[in-house]
Scaffold this active site. Structure first.
Site, PDB file in Angstrom:
ATOM      1  N   LYS A 135       4.560  77.892  23.325  1.00 27.27           N
ATOM      2  CA  LYS A 135       5.140  79.255  23.577  1.00 27.27           C
ATOM      3  C   LYS A 135       4.207  80.266  23.022  1.00 27.27           C
ATOM      4  CE  LYS A 135       9.870  78.440  25.051  1.00 27.27           C
ATOM      5  NZ  LYS A 135      11.190  78.621  24.810  1.00 27.27           N
ATOM      6  N   LYS A 159       6.264  71.070  33.477  1.00 29.49           N
ATOM      7  CA  LYS A 159       7.783  71.127  33.540  1.00 29.49           C
ATOM      8  C   LYS A 159       8.190  72.322  34.409  1.00 29.49           C
ATOM      9  CE  LYS A 159       9.933  73.029  29.642  1.00 29.49           C
ATOM     10  NZ  LYS A 159      10.585  73.404  28.395  1.00 29.49           N
ATOM     11  N   LYS A 181      11.932  78.574  33.175  1.00 31.58           N
ATOM     12  CA  LYS A 181      12.286  79.709  33.437  1.00 31.58           C
ATOM     13  C   LYS A 181      11.122  80.738  33.011  1.00 31.58           C
ATOM     14  CE  LYS A 181      16.616  78.566  31.263  1.00 31.58           C
ATOM     15  NZ  LYS A 181      17.525  78.531  30.346  1.00 31.58           N
TER      16      LYS A 181
HETATM   17  P1  TYM Z   1      16.740  75.564  27.480  1.00 27.32           P
HETATM   18  O1  TYM Z   1      17.672  76.572  27.887  1.00 27.32           O
HETATM   19  O2  TYM Z   1      15.223  75.607  27.711  1.00 27.32           O
HETATM   20  O3  TYM Z   1      17.376  74.142  28.630  1.00 27.32           O
HETATM   21  C1  TYM Z   1      18.502  74.013  28.658  1.00 27.32           C
HETATM   22  C2  TYM Z   1      18.883  72.365  29.150  1.00 27.32           C
HETATM   23  O4  TYM Z   1      18.110  72.045  30.140  1.00 27.32           O
HETATM   24  C3  TYM Z   1      17.081  71.145  29.842  1.00 27.32           C
HETATM   25  N1  TYM Z   1      15.908  71.457  30.639  1.00 27.32           N
HETATM   26  C4  TYM Z   1      15.399  70.590  31.635  1.00 27.32           C
HETATM   27  N2  TYM Z   1      15.852  69.297  31.826  1.00 27.32           N
HETATM   28  C5  TYM Z   1      14.959  68.489  32.871  1.00 27.32           C
HETATM   29  N3  TYM Z   1      13.697  69.144  33.407  1.00 27.32           N
HETATM   30  C6  TYM Z   1      13.385  70.473  33.233  1.00 27.32           C
HETATM   31  N4  TYM Z   1      12.524  70.952  33.773  1.00 27.32           N
HETATM   32  C7  TYM Z   1      14.281  71.019  32.301  1.00 27.32           C
HETATM   33  N5  TYM Z   1      14.192  72.354  31.740  1.00 27.32           N
HETATM   34  C8  TYM Z   1      15.406  72.596  30.893  1.00 27.32           C
HETATM   35  C9  TYM Z   1      16.843  71.277  28.514  1.00 27.32           C
HETATM   36  O5  TYM Z   1      16.298  70.099  27.913  1.00 27.32           O
HETATM   37  C10 TYM Z   1      18.094  71.791  27.834  1.00 27.32           C
HETATM   38  O6  TYM Z   1      18.744  70.217  27.675  1.00 27.32           O
HETATM   39  N6  TYM Z   1      16.367  74.998  22.690  1.00 27.32           N
HETATM   40  C11 TYM Z   1      17.408  74.539  23.762  1.00 27.32           C
HETATM   41  C12 TYM Z   1      18.474  75.092  23.770  1.00 27.32           C
HETATM   42  C13 TYM Z   1      19.436  74.654  22.353  1.00 27.32           C
HETATM   43  C14 TYM Z   1      20.067  73.446  22.118  1.00 27.32           C
HETATM   44  C15 TYM Z   1      20.642  73.683  20.920  1.00 27.32           C
HETATM   45  C16 TYM Z   1      20.223  72.279  23.047  1.00 27.32           C
HETATM   46  C17 TYM Z   1      19.788  75.591  21.485  1.00 27.32           C
HETATM   47  N7  TYM Z   1      20.256  74.819  20.598  1.00 27.32           N
HETATM   48  C18 TYM Z   1      21.417  72.671  20.338  1.00 27.32           C
HETATM   49  C19 TYM Z   1      20.763  71.474  22.195  1.00 27.32           C
HETATM   50  C20 TYM Z   1      21.449  71.553  20.967  1.00 27.32           C
HETATM   51  C21 TYM Z   1      16.632  75.269  25.011  1.00 27.32           C
HETATM   52  O7  TYM Z   1      15.959  75.916  24.905  1.00 27.32           O
HETATM   53  O8  TYM Z   1      17.098  74.733  26.160  1.00 27.32           O
END
Ligand code: TYM
Length: 332
Positions: free
Chosen positions: A111, A194, A197
């Site tokens: 990032k 991947k 967003k």
């Molecule tokens: P975020 O917002 O990027 O994504 C949310 C969830 O979607 C999953 N994900 C994917 N799974 C499969 N293929 C993809 N291309 C893909 N893109 C996203 C992510 O693995 C996630 O499960 N840091 C985290 C948010 C967070 C969090 C937490 C998660 C903050 N605190 C505590 C678990 C526990 C994030 O940015 O997810």
């Protein structure tokens, strides 16, 4: 006791990767665990967000979670900024985690890219806030996509160091729940990247808000190769785009990749893509309809978030109090 915590960032639209990699699993787990699902708005601002768009996105993501099948009565659903314990515990964890640990985080490197010196301190300390999210509730299980695995390993390290330093066994070991199918959905334009967003091209992802025509168009234009579709898993070697599209089909239809190979192997991408688009529209359409209805009723979305935050505060308050006592903070 088993308790689930998971989160999603409100930075723009939910996409198919979020749905298949995480949210759909949350829906399936909600009956067997006590669950907290959090819209992590404080994580979102580690990169600048337009305030109006952020507010809209918090509500839209909440609507998306409910429309996908999460029950706001059974589960605790809230936005992170409304429970101040997340920020408090994150500060404590800033004092537990080591610089060397954070330096190894690949997501920060991706990032921040070449502009590392210009990245926010929040982006760097992001995984500490994530550890705080989970451990503020002593959650034991965290269902996520594959990309969050390293962050969860750090969460375990932080919990262990806190326990070790304080001579307690206060925090539990956190188990990641990463499911085989759809753990990593890739970009429609590059099977080695991947679906995300933050990709500048909207054609790389299927958004939960895309209409049927847009979904069909994105799948039609998805990158492929000139060979017929693989008939066995071995034939995926060097064919990341084919593997991704067939993997999406498998996840959406609840088939195994083997079964998808048996069904389409040897055929042409053009025919397969039509079937895939129809399937994606069939699965997403009811979710989208429900999401639009919910978005028309902002008051009820806000009520869900308000109620969730109240319950999350109540659940975390005694845990935070104990942490203060363990650390020697005086609560006069
Ligand atoms: P975020 O917002 O990027 O994504 C949310 C969830 O979607 C999953 N994900 C994917 N799974 C499969 N293929 C993809 N291309 C893909 N893109 C996203 C992510 O693995 C996630 O499960 N840091 C985290 C948010 C967070 C969090 C937490 C998660 C903050 N605190 C505590 C678990 C526990 C994030 O940015 O997810």
């Amino acid at each position: 006791m088993n308790r689930i915590f998971s989160g999603v960032q409100p930075t723009g639209n939910l996409h198919l990767g979020n749905y298949l990699g995480a949210i759909r699993n949350w829906v399936r787990l909600q009956n067997d665990f006590e669950c907290l699902f959090c819209v992590v708005d404080m994580h979102a601002i580690t990169i600048w967000q337009n305030p109006k768009e952020l507010s809209a996105s918090i509500r839209e993501v909440t609507a998306g979670l409910i429309a996908a099948g999460l029950d706001p009565e059974k589960n605790i659903m809230f936005n992170q900024s409304q429970v101040s314990g997340h920020a408090e515990l994150a500060w404590i964890f800033n004092c537990v985690a080591r610089l060397g640990w954070l330096n190894r985080m690949t997501q920060f490197k991706e990032k921040a890219g070449k502009h590392r010196e210009n990245a926010s301190v929040g982006l760097y300390a992001y995984p500490n806030l994530m550890a705080a999210d989970i451990l503020l509730y002593k959650a034991t299980h965290v269902p996520v996509g594959e990309d969050q695995k390293q962050h969860l390993e750090l969460t375990r390290d932080i919990a262990q160091k806190f326990n070790h330093d304080t001579g307690t066994s206060f925090f539990p070991d956190v188990e990641p729940l990463i499911f085989d199918t759809a753990a990593r959905i890739m970009s429609l334009r590059d099977g080695n990247n991947k679906m995300s967003k933050s990709d500048t091209s909207d054609m790389t992802r299927i958004n939960m808000t895309d209409d049927a025509d847009m979904i069909a168009k994105k799948i039609r234009k998805a990158r492929t190769d000139p060979e017929p579709l693989p008939a066995t898993l071995k034939e995926f070697e060097g064919r990341a785009e084919a593997e991704n599209l067939m993997g999406i089909y498998a996840a959406l239809s609840d088939m195994t990749l083997d079964e998808v190979c048996a069904k389409f192997g040897g055929g042409q991408f053009s025919t397969f893509k039509k079937d895939l688009a129809d399937l994606a529209v069939n699965v997403l359409d009811p979710i989208q309809t429900r999401m639009r209805e919910l978005m028309d009723d902002q008051a009820s979305i806000d009520a869900v978030l308000r109620d969730g935050a109240e319950r999350a505060r109540a659940m975390s308050a005694p845990i935070l109090k104990e942490i203060h006592e363990i650390l020697g903070f005086v609560r006069p």
